[in-house]
Scaffold this active site. Sequence first.
Site, PDB file in Angstrom:
ATOM      1  N   LYS A 151     -49.632  -8.770 -50.317  1.00  0.00           N
ATOM      2  CA  LYS A 151     -49.721  -7.303 -50.337  1.00  0.00           C
ATOM      3  C   LYS A 151     -51.129  -6.816 -50.004  1.00  0.00           C
ATOM      4  CE  LYS A 151     -48.277  -6.894 -54.625  1.00  0.00           C
ATOM      5  NZ  LYS A 151     -47.981  -8.278 -55.074  1.00  0.00           N
TER       6      LYS A 151
ATOM      7  N   ARG B 283     -44.982  -1.400 -61.160  1.00  0.00           N
ATOM      8  CA  ARG B 283     -44.550  -2.740 -61.526  1.00  0.00           C
ATOM      9  C   ARG B 283     -43.484  -2.738 -62.604  1.00  0.00           C
ATOM     10  NH1 ARG B 283     -49.508  -5.545 -59.670  1.00  0.00           N
ATOM     11  NH2 ARG B 283     -49.227  -7.777 -59.902  1.00  0.00           N
TER      12      ARG B 283
ATOM     13  N   ARG C 219     -55.922 -19.603 -53.081  1.00  0.00           N
ATOM     14  CA  ARG C 219     -56.787 -18.424 -53.212  1.00  0.00           C
ATOM     15  C   ARG C 219     -57.741 -18.599 -54.398  1.00  0.00           C
ATOM     16  NH1 ARG C 219     -53.885 -12.639 -53.817  1.00  0.00           N
ATOM     17  NH2 ARG C 219     -53.886 -13.055 -56.035  1.00  0.00           N
TER      18      ARG C 219
ATOM     19  N   ARG D 217     -61.073 -15.306 -58.827  1.00  0.00           N
ATOM     20  CA  ARG D 217     -60.142 -14.680 -59.784  1.00  0.00           C
ATOM     21  C   ARG D 217     -59.655 -15.736 -60.764  1.00  0.00           C
ATOM     22  NH1 ARG D 217     -55.723 -10.726 -57.134  1.00  0.00           N
ATOM     23  NH2 ARG D 217     -54.717 -11.356 -59.074  1.00  0.00           N
TER      24      ARG D 217
ATOM     25  N   ARG E 226     -47.366 -14.957 -64.342  1.00  0.00           N
ATOM     26  CA  ARG E 226     -47.349 -13.734 -63.520  1.00  0.00           C
ATOM     27  C   ARG E 226     -46.062 -13.636 -62.719  1.00  0.00           C
ATOM     28  NH1 ARG E 226     -52.604 -15.127 -60.656  1.00  0.00           N
ATOM     29  NH2 ARG E 226     -52.137 -13.494 -59.150  1.00  0.00           N
TER      30      ARG E 226
HETATM   31  P1  ADP Z   1     -51.204 -10.152 -57.994  1.00  0.00           P
HETATM   32  O1  ADP Z   1     -50.110  -9.290 -57.469  1.00  0.00           O
HETATM   33  O2  ADP Z   1     -51.684 -11.168 -56.985  1.00  0.00           O
HETATM   34  O3  ADP Z   1     -50.928 -10.756 -59.337  1.00  0.00           O
HETATM   35  P2  ADP Z   1     -52.846  -7.821 -58.628  1.00  0.00           P
HETATM   36  O4  ADP Z   1     -54.251  -7.716 -58.229  1.00  0.00           O
HETATM   37  O5  ADP Z   1     -51.879  -6.820 -58.082  1.00  0.00           O
HETATM   38  O6  ADP Z   1     -52.483  -9.293 -58.195  1.00  0.00           O
HETATM   39  O7  ADP Z   1     -52.716  -7.796 -60.229  1.00  0.00           O
HETATM   40  C1  ADP Z   1     -53.460  -8.638 -61.065  1.00  0.00           C
HETATM   41  C2  ADP Z   1     -53.085  -8.381 -62.541  1.00  0.00           C
HETATM   42  O8  ADP Z   1     -53.430  -7.012 -62.884  1.00  0.00           O
HETATM   43  C3  ADP Z   1     -51.609  -8.494 -62.887  1.00  0.00           C
HETATM   44  O9  ADP Z   1     -51.243  -9.816 -63.199  1.00  0.00           O
HETATM   45  C4  ADP Z   1     -51.507  -7.557 -64.098  1.00  0.00           C
HETATM   46  O10 ADP Z   1     -51.970  -8.177 -65.281  1.00  0.00           O
HETATM   47  C5  ADP Z   1     -52.474  -6.442 -63.769  1.00  0.00           C
HETATM   48  N1  ADP Z   1     -51.818  -5.290 -63.073  1.00  0.00           N
HETATM   49  C6  ADP Z   1     -52.064  -4.864 -61.816  1.00  0.00           C
HETATM   50  N2  ADP Z   1     -51.297  -3.804 -61.511  1.00  0.00           N
HETATM   51  C7  ADP Z   1     -50.533  -3.548 -62.618  1.00  0.00           C
HETATM   52  C8  ADP Z   1     -49.519  -2.596 -62.938  1.00  0.00           C
HETATM   53  N3  ADP Z   1     -49.124  -1.683 -62.042  1.00  0.00           N
HETATM   54  N4  ADP Z   1     -48.960  -2.652 -64.172  1.00  0.00           N
HETATM   55  C9  ADP Z   1     -49.340  -3.551 -65.070  1.00  0.00           C
HETATM   56  N5  ADP Z   1     -50.274  -4.489 -64.843  1.00  0.00           N
HETATM   57  C10 ADP Z   1     -50.872  -4.492 -63.626  1.00  0.00           C
END
Ligand code: ADP
Length: 205
Positions: A14, A89, A128, A134, A146
């Site tokens: 994404k 989400r 990654r 990260r 996750r």
């Molecule tokens: P990825 O999709 O690769 O896990 P993101 O950068 O989108 O990476 O998200 C990293 C973390 O941030 C998620 O595992 C979650 O803990 C938190 N997070 C991000 N966006 C949301 C959201 N919309 N609602 C709840 N938690 C979120």
Amino acid sequence: MFNLILFGPPGSGKGTQSQLIIDHYQFTHLSTGDMLRTEIERQTPLGMEAKKFMDRGALVPDEVVIAMISSRLDAQGNAKGFIFDGFPRTTAQAKALDKLLSLKATSIHLVLLMQVPEEELIKRLLLRGQTSGRTDDANEEVIRARIAEYYNKTSPVADYYAQQHKLQTVPAVGSIEEVFARIKQQIDKRFAELNLHSVSSHPRS
Ligand code: ADP
């Protein structure tokens, strides 16, 4: 205005594709993951609270991310469109987003679901993790947590948009360029349906 959600499991690409979409269409990028990581870097109270959830691969509570998105939307008065990356989400987040957009007399126009097999996701995230810094990418247990959160809480959100006839699936394996070509095709098709002209100022292929 054109509002797009890039939807899919962690590691589905994404963030990478968001960057290409922004360069091509000049949408404003709203990534809750990036916003949360910035809060953590700045050691704000919100960041410190969010970190507890992120470190174990859990979702951050809805009210935290909804408040964050709400203030960003307000700060961006005259965007051509938004690309939501990593948000919504949960179904509660999706409903909150609909309300926020309706206050701005707009709505979601397209949701692209990036499809990648689970083993490929884990491979990509571990890779990654070797360079991204990260911590949530470095540990296979956290990655699996996750992905489990995605299937339990996030993937039902796809049904919410499918019922509104806004969901399109994009196979997200192959080269970055191949995936982007598929995404562009879907966006341009939706533009045509909505009678919008391409908002791109750098027309490419
Ligand atoms: P990825 O999709 O690769 O896990 P993101 O950068 O989108 O990476 O998200 C990293 C973390 O941030 C998620 O595992 C979650 O803990 C938190 N997070 C991000 N966006 C949301 C959201 N919309 N609602 C709840 N938690 C979120």
